[in-house]
Design a protein around this motif. Sequence first.
Motif, PDB file in Angstrom:
ATOM      1  N   LEU A  96      44.581  40.197  42.224  1.00  0.00           N
ATOM      2  CA  LEU A  96      43.686  39.046  42.200  1.00  0.00           C
ATOM      3  C   LEU A  96      42.973  38.824  43.523  1.00  0.00           C
ATOM      4  N   HIS A  97      43.709  38.902  44.628  1.00  0.00           N
ATOM      5  CA  HIS A  97      43.146  38.458  45.913  1.00  0.00           C
ATOM      6  C   HIS A  97      43.427  39.434  47.048  1.00  0.00           C
ATOM      7  N   GLN A  98      43.505  40.727  46.769  1.00  0.00           N
ATOM      8  CA  GLN A  98      43.756  41.663  47.868  1.00  0.00           C
ATOM      9  C   GLN A  98      42.606  41.647  48.872  1.00  0.00           C
ATOM     10  N   GLU A  99      41.383  41.634  48.355  1.00  0.00           N
ATOM     11  CA  GLU A  99      40.182  41.535  49.183  1.00  0.00           C
ATOM     12  C   GLU A  99      39.287  40.460  48.583  1.00  0.00           C
ATOM     13  N   THR A 100      38.390  39.917  49.379  1.00  0.00           N
ATOM     14  CA  THR A 100      37.538  38.839  48.872  1.00  0.00           C
ATOM     15  C   THR A 100      36.497  39.340  47.871  1.00  0.00           C
ATOM     16  N   ALA A 101      36.038  40.586  48.040  1.00  0.00           N
ATOM     17  CA  ALA A 101      35.028  41.148  47.150  1.00  0.00           C
ATOM     18  C   ALA A 101      35.677  42.091  46.141  1.00  0.00           C
ATOM     19  N   PRO A 102      35.116  42.212  44.948  1.00  0.00           N
ATOM     20  CA  PRO A 102      35.657  43.162  43.972  1.00  0.00           C
ATOM     21  C   PRO A 102      35.603  44.592  44.507  1.00  0.00           C
ATOM     22  N   GLY A 103      36.554  45.401  44.061  1.00  0.00           N
ATOM     23  CA  GLY A 103      36.594  46.794  44.482  1.00  0.00           C
ATOM     24  C   GLY A 103      37.633  47.565  43.708  1.00  0.00           C
ATOM     25  N   THR A 104      37.522  48.884  43.775  1.00  0.00           N
ATOM     26  CA  THR A 104      38.462  49.755  43.078  1.00  0.00           C
ATOM     27  C   THR A 104      38.853  50.886  44.009  1.00  0.00           C
ATOM     28  N   TRP A 105      40.160  51.235  44.032  1.00  0.00           N
ATOM     29  CA  TRP A 105      40.608  52.355  44.850  1.00  0.00           C
ATOM     30  C   TRP A 105      41.893  52.949  44.283  1.00  0.00           C
ATOM     31  N   PRO A 106      42.169  54.204  44.609  1.00  0.00           N
ATOM     32  CA  PRO A 106      43.435  54.815  44.180  1.00  0.00           C
ATOM     33  C   PRO A 106      44.553  54.472  45.159  1.00  0.00           C
ATOM     34  N   LEU A 107      45.773  54.309  44.641  1.00  0.00           N
ATOM     35  CA  LEU A 107      46.928  54.048  45.498  1.00  0.00           C
ATOM     36  C   LEU A 107      48.202  54.450  44.761  1.00  0.00           C
ATOM     37  N   ARG A 108      48.949  55.337  45.378  1.00  0.00           N
ATOM     38  CA  ARG A 108      50.257  55.772  44.860  1.00  0.00           C
ATOM     39  C   ARG A 108      50.174  56.271  43.411  1.00  0.00           C
ATOM     40  N   GLY A 109      49.082  56.935  43.069  1.00  0.00           N
ATOM     41  CA  GLY A 109      48.935  57.489  41.731  1.00  0.00           C
ATOM     42  C   GLY A 109      48.352  56.527  40.720  1.00  0.00           C
ATOM     43  N   ALA A 110      48.118  55.278  41.103  1.00  0.00           N
ATOM     44  CA  ALA A 110      47.555  54.264  40.208  1.00  0.00           C
ATOM     45  C   ALA A 110      46.118  53.962  40.616  1.00  0.00           C
ATOM     46  N   THR A 111      45.413  53.234  39.754  1.00  0.00           N
ATOM     47  CA  THR A 111      44.081  52.735  40.070  1.00  0.00           C
ATOM     48  C   THR A 111      44.172  51.235  40.314  1.00  0.00           C
ATOM     49  N   ILE A 112      43.714  50.808  41.489  1.00  0.00           N
ATOM     50  CA  ILE A 112      43.734  49.389  41.847  1.00  0.00           C
ATOM     51  C   ILE A 112      42.362  48.796  41.535  1.00  0.00           C
ATOM     52  N   HIS A 113      42.358  47.709  40.771  1.00  0.00           N
ATOM     53  CA  HIS A 113      41.133  46.952  40.485  1.00  0.00           C
ATOM     54  C   HIS A 113      41.265  45.611  41.199  1.00  0.00           C
ATOM     55  N   ASN A 114      40.591  45.444  42.316  1.00  0.00           N
ATOM     56  CA  ASN A 114      40.643  44.163  43.027  1.00  0.00           C
ATOM     57  C   ASN A 114      39.623  43.214  42.409  1.00  0.00           C
ATOM     58  N   ILE A 115      40.064  42.020  42.028  1.00  0.00           N
ATOM     59  CA  ILE A 115      39.184  41.076  41.341  1.00  0.00           C
ATOM     60  C   ILE A 115      38.339  40.296  42.339  1.00  0.00           C
ATOM     61  N   GLY A 116      38.955  39.811  43.419  1.00  0.00           N
ATOM     62  CA  GLY A 116      38.212  39.090  44.443  1.00  0.00           C
ATOM     63  C   GLY A 116      38.023  37.618  44.121  1.00  0.00           C
ATOM     64  N   GLU A 117      37.311  36.922  44.999  1.00  0.00           N
ATOM     65  CA  GLU A 117      37.173  35.470  44.906  1.00  0.00           C
ATOM     66  C   GLU A 117      36.074  35.067  43.921  1.00  0.00           C
ATOM     67  N   GLY A 118      36.232  33.867  43.360  1.00  0.00           N
ATOM     68  CA  GLY A 118      35.232  33.321  42.462  1.00  0.00           C
ATOM     69  C   GLY A 118      35.545  33.566  41.002  1.00  0.00           C
ATOM     70  N   ARG A 119      35.968  32.502  40.292  1.00  0.00           N
ATOM     71  CA  ARG A 119      36.325  32.595  38.876  1.00  0.00           C
ATOM     72  C   ARG A 119      37.301  33.752  38.643  1.00  0.00           C
ATOM     73  N   THR A 120      38.268  33.854  39.538  1.00  0.00           N
ATOM     74  CA  THR A 120      39.162  35.017  39.569  1.00  0.00           C
ATOM     75  C   THR A 120      39.928  35.193  38.259  1.00  0.00           C
ATOM     76  N   VAL A 121      40.477  34.096  37.722  1.00  0.00           N
ATOM     77  CA  VAL A 121      41.303  34.203  36.521  1.00  0.00           C
ATOM     78  C   VAL A 121      40.505  34.775  35.359  1.00  0.00           C
ATOM     79  N   TRP A 122      39.323  34.201  35.122  1.00  0.00           N
ATOM     80  CA  TRP A 122      38.552  34.635  33.953  1.00  0.00           C
ATOM     81  C   TRP A 122      37.967  36.025  34.160  1.00  0.00           C
ATOM     82  N   ARG A 123      37.575  36.347  35.375  1.00  0.00           N
ATOM     83  CA  ARG A 123      37.066  37.699  35.627  1.00  0.00           C
ATOM     84  C   ARG A 123      38.190  38.727  35.522  1.00  0.00           C
ATOM     85  N   ALA A 124      39.425  38.331  35.885  1.00  0.00           N
ATOM     86  CA  ALA A 124      40.553  39.256  35.750  1.00  0.00           C
ATOM     87  C   ALA A 124      40.840  39.544  34.278  1.00  0.00           C
TER      88      ALA A 124
END
Length: 378
Positions: free
Chosen positions: A41-69
């Motif tokens: 939800l809040h790893q970074e302020t802006a949305p982003g995607t990156w690989p980590l430990r074999g998984a795909t991380i989808h960072n949602i970021g700030e602003g209407r976070t719950v519904w965008r998640a």
Amino acid sequence: MKIAIVLPGGVDRGGEERVIPVFLALIERLARVHEVHVFALHQETAPGTWPLRGATIHNIGEGRTVWRAIGAVIAEHRRAPFQLVQAIFSGHCSFIAVAAATYLRLPSAVHIAGGELVVLHAIDYGGRRTWRGRLREAVVLRLADVVTAASQPILNALRAMGIDARRVPLGVDTVAWPPSTPRSRGEGPAHLVHVASLNRVKDQDTLLRAVAKLVHAGVDVELRMVGVDTLAGEMQRLAQRLGLERHVSFLGFRTQRELRPLLASADLLVMSSLHEAGPLVTLEAAVLGVPTVGTAVGHIAEWSPNAARAVPPGDADALTEAIHSVLDDDGLRMRLAAEAQRRALAEDAEHTASLFLTIYGELAAGSHRASLVSERDG
């Protein structure tokens, strides 16, 4: 199997700072077997995607976070279907996971990992302080197909709410943290270590007052405090007022690589929290052969008296006495260390992943059976 995991953060793209190590250990082990997508939800302020430990991380970021998640989980499902949605932490994470899973007609699982069930009005802490929080937890946890928690006190709190839950401790990655044999105390001062952000729920005020009582009683101790300061120097000023300048050092944030030798060199881990689901550092210290004396929360409560020593939260006198008694009897300290290590190694990161994978298998099988019944009835 494709799995969605919703969590607040702890999965920084660098994998070293702003991470929660047990999350990384779990994600890595799940990703060895299944396709894992983590919605942070809040790893970074802006949305982003990156690989980590074999998984795909989808960072949602700030602003209407719950519904965008919720929308992000649904969108990824439409690219290729998930088989289940897991929340680590309740609150917003569980709401997102259960809402998305309900919409997609998928099973959902929620792991309680923090203060979601707590009401501590004095420090404005806890997920059930408001009627909205109480309603959300009551509804979401009943809609989840499986609820898990790390320690017995949290299971007890869930059962008091009428929620059946399973114990799934978040174990230590013993590859990153190789076990060390418990060692006897050396000469000189007793080395204490405390690992936690400086904040109200960790109640370092009680810990510092306990250490001051030890010093004034003639006990030679040195306390290292590791953690981000969120109180603007308040604890440092308290240490000065208590005359602890030569006995307490504030080390700030330390990476896992830096933390390990600090823990390994300690005689005791000391904790003073008003609430914990873990604490995870108790398990890390146990793997390194270091026992814990602290307040009766989480693992400390369930391990006491044979693998840790626990006292009532907020009781500086009792904490002083417990620390003193363990330091004064090295045979006792070594027995606590050995039993704590045995328990921590029996419930390490591999064990944690195995428990979650078993649950996921059960959920997938149940979902499959339900779909077969639906197709037959149709």
